[in-house]
Design an enzyme around this catalytic site. Structure first.
Site, PDB file in Angstrom:
ATOM      1  N   LYS A  75       0.872  -1.184   0.000  1.00 41.79           N
ATOM      2  CA  LYS A  75       0.000   0.000   0.000  1.00 41.79           C
ATOM      3  C   LYS A  75       0.904   1.227   0.000  1.00 41.79           C
ATOM      4  O   LYS A  75       1.395   1.658   1.036  1.00 41.79           O
ATOM      5  CB  LYS A  75      -0.874  -0.022   1.268  1.00 41.79           C
ATOM      6  CG  LYS A  75      -2.205   0.695   1.147  1.00 41.79           C
ATOM      7  CD  LYS A  75      -2.139   2.128   0.709  1.00 41.79           C
ATOM      8  CE  LYS A  75      -2.042   3.121   1.835  1.00 41.79           C
ATOM      9  NZ  LYS A  75      -1.861   4.515   1.346  1.00 41.79           N
ATOM     10  N   PRO A  76       1.156   1.799  -1.206  1.00 35.85           N
ATOM     11  CA  PRO A  76       2.006   3.005  -1.250  1.00 35.85           C
ATOM     12  C   PRO A  76       1.246   4.225  -0.774  1.00 35.85           C
ATOM     13  O   PRO A  76       0.027   4.191  -0.599  1.00 35.85           O
ATOM     14  CB  PRO A  76       2.354   3.124  -2.738  1.00 35.85           C
ATOM     15  CG  PRO A  76       1.287   2.388  -3.476  1.00 35.85           C
ATOM     16  CD  PRO A  76       0.662   1.388  -2.526  1.00 35.85           C
ATOM     17  N   GLU A  78      -0.705   7.651  -0.796  1.00 42.33           N
ATOM     18  CA  GLU A  78      -1.668   8.260  -1.729  1.00 42.33           C
ATOM     19  C   GLU A  78      -1.060   9.468  -2.453  1.00 42.33           C
ATOM     20  O   GLU A  78      -1.561   9.907  -3.482  1.00 42.33           O
ATOM     21  CB  GLU A  78      -2.950   8.667  -0.985  1.00 42.33           C
ATOM     22  CG  GLU A  78      -2.766   9.645   0.172  1.00 42.33           C
ATOM     23  CD  GLU A  78      -2.401   8.962   1.492  1.00 42.33           C
ATOM     24  OE1 GLU A  78      -1.863   7.834   1.459  1.00 42.33           O
ATOM     25  OE2 GLU A  78      -2.659   9.565   2.553  1.00 42.33           O
ATOM     26  N   GLU A 131       2.999   8.808  14.427  1.00 44.84           N
ATOM     27  CA  GLU A 131       1.571   8.780  14.783  1.00 44.84           C
ATOM     28  C   GLU A 131       0.858   7.625  14.075  1.00 44.84           C
ATOM     29  O   GLU A 131       0.096   6.876  14.686  1.00 44.84           O
ATOM     30  CB  GLU A 131       0.901  10.124  14.457  1.00 44.84           C
ATOM     31  CG  GLU A 131       1.204  11.225  15.462  1.00 44.84           C
ATOM     32  CD  GLU A 131       1.085  10.776  16.922  1.00 44.84           C
ATOM     33  OE1 GLU A 131       0.026  10.248  17.291  1.00 44.84           O
ATOM     34  OE2 GLU A 131       2.058  10.937  17.686  1.00 44.84           O
ATOM     35  N   GLU A 150       9.316   1.563  10.811  1.00 43.12           N
ATOM     36  CA  GLU A 150      10.388   2.520  10.459  1.00 43.12           C
ATOM     37  C   GLU A 150       9.751   3.902  10.506  1.00 43.12           C
ATOM     38  O   GLU A 150       9.018   4.281   9.591  1.00 43.12           O
ATOM     39  CB  GLU A 150      10.907   2.236   9.040  1.00 43.12           C
ATOM     40  CG  GLU A 150      11.506   0.869   8.837  1.00 43.12           C
ATOM     41  CD  GLU A 150      12.877   0.726   9.461  1.00 43.12           C
ATOM     42  OE1 GLU A 150      13.450   1.737   9.901  1.00 43.12           O
ATOM     43  OE2 GLU A 150      13.358  -0.411   9.527  1.00 43.12           O
ATOM     44  N   CYS A 184      13.882  10.687   6.493  1.00 44.98           N
ATOM     45  CA  CYS A 184      13.631  10.288   7.888  1.00 44.98           C
ATOM     46  C   CYS A 184      14.860  10.462   8.764  1.00 44.98           C
ATOM     47  O   CYS A 184      14.765  10.819   9.927  1.00 44.98           O
ATOM     48  CB  CYS A 184      13.177   8.836   7.921  1.00 44.98           C
ATOM     49  SG  CYS A 184      14.279   7.756   6.999  1.00 44.98           S
ATOM     50  N   GLU A 283       9.845  16.616  14.453  1.00 42.40           N
ATOM     51  CA  GLU A 283      10.330  16.393  13.088  1.00 42.40           C
ATOM     52  C   GLU A 283       9.638  17.371  12.130  1.00 42.40           C
ATOM     53  O   GLU A 283       8.413  17.437  12.090  1.00 42.40           O
ATOM     54  CB  GLU A 283      10.001  14.958  12.661  1.00 42.40           C
ATOM     55  CG  GLU A 283      10.496  14.617  11.270  1.00 42.40           C
ATOM     56  CD  GLU A 283      10.090  13.208  10.830  1.00 42.40           C
ATOM     57  OE1 GLU A 283       8.901  12.871  10.927  1.00 42.40           O
ATOM     58  OE2 GLU A 283      10.970  12.452  10.381  1.00 42.40           O
TER      59      GLU A 283
HETATM   60  N1  LIG Z   1      12.491   5.252   9.435  1.00 40.33           N
HETATM   61  C1  LIG Z   1      12.488   5.224   8.113  1.00 40.33           C
HETATM   62  O1  LIG Z   1      13.199   4.447   7.493  1.00 40.33           O
HETATM   63  C2  LIG Z   1      11.601   6.169   7.326  1.00 40.33           C
HETATM   64  C3  LIG Z   1      11.762   6.278   5.942  1.00 40.33           C
HETATM   65  C4  LIG Z   1      10.958   7.167   5.235  1.00 40.33           C
HETATM   66  C5  LIG Z   1      10.006   7.950   5.901  1.00 40.33           C
HETATM   67  N2  LIG Z   1       9.865   7.836   7.235  1.00 40.33           N
HETATM   68  C6  LIG Z   1       8.901   8.695   7.953  1.00 40.33           C
HETATM   69  O2  LIG Z   1       7.703   8.808   7.207  1.00 40.33           O
HETATM   70  C7  LIG Z   1       7.067  10.051   7.485  1.00 40.33           C
HETATM   71  C8  LIG Z   1       6.651  10.711   6.180  1.00 40.33           C
HETATM   72  O3  LIG Z   1       5.825   9.859   5.465  1.00 40.33           O
HETATM   73  P1  LIG Z   1       4.226  10.020   5.375  1.00 40.33           P
HETATM   74  O4  LIG Z   1       3.836  11.452   5.594  1.00 40.33           O
HETATM   75  O5  LIG Z   1       3.811   9.340   4.110  1.00 40.33           O
HETATM   76  O6  LIG Z   1       3.762   9.179   6.637  1.00 40.33           O
HETATM   77  P2  LIG Z   1       2.277   8.747   7.036  1.00 40.33           P
HETATM   78  O7  LIG Z   1       2.383   8.069   8.345  1.00 40.33           O
HETATM   79  O8  LIG Z   1       1.344   9.881   6.897  1.00 40.33           O
HETATM   80  O9  LIG Z   1       1.841   7.702   5.898  1.00 40.33           O
HETATM   81  C9  LIG Z   1       2.612   6.540   5.619  1.00 40.33           C
HETATM   82  C10 LIG Z   1       1.721   5.491   4.977  1.00 40.33           C
HETATM   83  O10 LIG Z   1       0.752   5.053   5.938  1.00 40.33           O
HETATM   84  C11 LIG Z   1      -0.542   5.098   5.369  1.00 40.33           C
HETATM   85  N3  LIG Z   1      -1.515   5.264   6.461  1.00 40.33           N
HETATM   86  C12 LIG Z   1      -1.961   6.412   7.015  1.00 40.33           C
HETATM   87  N4  LIG Z   1      -2.858   6.133   8.002  1.00 40.33           N
HETATM   88  C13 LIG Z   1      -2.961   4.790   8.068  1.00 40.33           C
HETATM   89  C14 LIG Z   1      -3.712   3.885   8.891  1.00 40.33           C
HETATM   90  N5  LIG Z   1      -4.539   4.320   9.840  1.00 40.33           N
HETATM   91  N6  LIG Z   1      -3.558   2.552   8.695  1.00 40.33           N
HETATM   92  C15 LIG Z   1      -2.705   2.104   7.757  1.00 40.33           C
HETATM   93  N7  LIG Z   1      -1.981   2.893   6.928  1.00 40.33           N
HETATM   94  C16 LIG Z   1      -2.107   4.229   7.087  1.00 40.33           C
HETATM   95  C17 LIG Z   1      -0.461   6.240   4.367  1.00 40.33           C
HETATM   96  O11 LIG Z   1      -1.492   6.167   3.422  1.00 40.33           O
HETATM   97  C18 LIG Z   1       0.930   5.993   3.769  1.00 40.33           C
HETATM   98  O12 LIG Z   1       0.871   4.984   2.792  1.00 40.33           O
HETATM   99  C19 LIG Z   1       8.094  10.868   8.248  1.00 40.33           C
HETATM  100  O13 LIG Z   1       7.761  10.881   9.615  1.00 40.33           O
HETATM  101  C20 LIG Z   1       9.394  10.106   8.024  1.00 40.33           C
HETATM  102  O14 LIG Z   1      10.356  10.294   9.033  1.00 40.33           O
HETATM  103  C21 LIG Z   1      10.626   6.960   7.977  1.00 40.33           C
HETATM  104  C1  LIG Z   2      18.763   6.367   1.727  1.00 36.57           C
HETATM  105  N1  LIG Z   2      18.382   7.681   2.210  1.00 36.57           N
HETATM  106  C2  LIG Z   2      18.597   8.657   1.171  1.00 36.57           C
HETATM  107  C3  LIG Z   2      19.209   8.037   3.374  1.00 36.57           C
HETATM  108  C4  LIG Z   2      16.950   7.731   2.524  1.00 36.57           C
HETATM  109  C5  LIG Z   2      16.485   6.818   3.587  1.00 36.57           C
HETATM  110  C6  LIG Z   2      15.008   6.795   3.737  1.00 36.57           C
HETATM  111  C7  LIG Z   2      14.464   7.810   4.639  1.00 36.57           C
HETATM  112  O1  LIG Z   2      13.770   8.703   4.358  1.00 36.57           O
END
Ligand SMILES: NC(=O)c1ccc[n+]([C@@H]2O[C@H](COP(=O)([O-])OP(=O)(O)OC[C@H]3O[C@@H](n4cnc5c(N)ncnc54)[C@H](O)[C@@H]3O)[C@@H](O)[C@H]2O)c1
Ligand SMILES: C[N+](C)(C)CCCC=O
Length: 393
Positions: A75-76, A78, A131, A150, A184, A283
């Site tokens: 599920k990527p 939206e 969250e 993650e 992230c 963040e």
């Molecule tokens: N730790 C890591 O490796 C890593 C890597 C990339 C991004 N991130 C984090 O991701 C965040 C940014 O991404 P975002 O804004 O897309 O995050 P998000 O939590 O808003 O959404 C992530 C995914 O979860 C889905 N989602 C939302 N509510 C849901 C629910 N109730 N049940 C199931 N799925 C649900 C969304 O549709 C989306 O596909 C930042 O906080 C970033 O730090 C972490």
């Molecule tokens: C590989 N990078 C560029 C550090 C991205 C990691 C994924 C987090 O946002």
């Protein structure tokens, strides 16, 4: 794109070596027993991914889960589904059997929510905000379903006074301005030794002025727009709150003058920050770095660990022993020494505290999708002899 291809190649190799590692024996203290291990696919896995690096974040889950022998439902986000749909088209083209990788697009609660609560999904691997991670964990707990999370970060970069300033400034910039700070692991809290702070900040501003902010398709672009209007407004609010809480916007903080439209934000450097301010604690996920000074190594470590997050941390110093001490002292899953952000598919990726748990990439990424079964055999001809046998008829 290249990182995604490398990740598929890496897990294809691990899939082949996984067969060789099956039936690894366990040494037992009793000769009349033999035991070995089977590593089996965990089953049907739900893979929920964010909008930043949308193809790469999906690949970090799809490649190891398929290599482990699972079937997957992806599920990527939206906000960025297209590259994942292209991945699906490629999978059809290369002959992946129908049903092995399934891609569902849609909003989080509607399209992603059921993956956490459905009894036929055996595990959820999630990358996204803290969250949403809490919601997924809560739903999965009702089924006692394993999750790996993650999540977000507020990672520190500590710079000591024995460094080459310009080299360190470039890593500090890469740590927060690459991908417009939508990373992230972005090192969004910069900790500078007081002896070099002024000189460092002068050079950081000079380098930041030199960044080409433009449409990413333009040659030489090093800072593009952020993902959406919502993200743009959120970042501007973080900057205005920092200002109203008493911080100084040393550089940036607004739309670049030469870009009248699009969600562009200047590289932004914020000083006079206190540890109670929102800009220090939360963040931003944008090209915004906040800066504090320190006097001693222990003060630097205390400031670095002053966060609920624990994804990454970085230190720049020419003193190798100091770097070693700091890499042990940081409460994070990733530590970079004399750099920030370089990532290799062979090394584990993931955080502690509210940055989540579980590790992606490397062997650990494959283990995420495997369950371990012990097979123990009694190999003696003697009866077990625990119960008194009844008298023979
Ligand atoms: N730790 C890591 O490796 C890593 C890597 C990339 C991004 N991130 C984090 O991701 C965040 C940014 O991404 P975002 O804004 O897309 O995050 P998000 O939590 O808003 O959404 C992530 C995914 O979860 C889905 N989602 C939302 N509510 C849901 C629910 N109730 N049940 C199931 N799925 C649900 C969304 O549709 C989306 O596909 C930042 O906080 C970033 O730090 C972490
Ligand atoms: C590989 N990078 C560029 C550090 C991205 C990691 C994924 C987090 O946002």
């Amino acid at each position: 794109m290249e990182d995604a291809a490398v990740c598929f190649e890496y897990y294809a190799d691990l899939a082949e070596s996984l067969d060789e590692k099956q039936r690894s024996p366990i040494s037992l203290p009793m000769e009349n027993f033999k035991s070995h291990i089977l590593k089996e696919p965990i089953g049907v896995v739900g893979l929920i991914t964010p909008w930043n690096y949308p193809l790469l974040m999906a690949t970090w889950k799809v490649a190891p889960s398929l290599a482990a022998g699972c079937t997957a439902v992806l599920k990527p986000s939206e906000l960025a589904s297209l590259t994942c749909l292209e991945l699906g088209a490629i999978c059809i083209e290369v002959g992946l059997p129908p049903g092995v990788l399934n891609i569902i697009t849609g909003l989080g609660p509607e399209a992603g929510g059921p993956l956490s609560s459905h009894p036929h999904v055996d595990k959820v691997a999630f990358t996204g905000s803290t969250e949403t991670g809490k919601r997924i964990m809560t739903a999965a707990a009702q089924m006692v379903k394993p999750v790996s999370l993650e999540l977000g970060g507020k990672s520190p970069l500590i710079v000591f006074d024995d460094v080459d300033i310009d080299k360190a400034v470039e890593w500090a910039m890469f740590g927060i301005f690459a991908n417009a700070g939508q990373v992230c692991s972005a090192t969004s809290r910069l900790l500078l030794h007081e002896k070099i702070a002024k000189q460092f900040l002068d050079r950081l501003v000079a380098w930041a002025k030199n960044i080409k902010v433009s449409d990413p398709l333009e040659e030489g672009c090093r800072l593009g727009s952020v993902v959406s209007e919502g993200q743009y407004e959120k970042i501007k609010k973080f900057i205005s709150t920092a200002r109203s809480e008493g911080a100084t916007i040393l550089y940036g903080g607004a739309r670049p003058q030469h870009l009248g439209r699009g969600f562009f934000i200047e590289p932004t450097i914020i000083t006079d920050v206190s540890t109670s301010m929102q800009i220090w604690r939360e963040e931003v996920f944008g090209p915004v770095v906040c800066v504090k000074e320190f006097r001693t190594e222990s003060e630097a470590v205390e400031l670095a660990n002053d966060t609920h997050y624990g994804l990454a941390g970085a230190v720049i110093s020419n003193d190798e022993e100091r770097c070693e001490r700091i890499s042990k002292a940081l409460h994070s899953g990733i530590v970079w020494i004399n750099c920030s952000q370089p990532t290799f598919v062979q090394a584990p990726w993931g955080g502690n505290k509210r940055s989540g748990f579980g590790r992606e990439l490397g062997q650990w990424g494959l283990d995420n999708y495997l369950t371990v079964k012990q097979v123990t055999k009694y190999c003696s001809d003697e009866p077990w002899g625990w119960y008194q046998p009844p008298s023979k008829l």
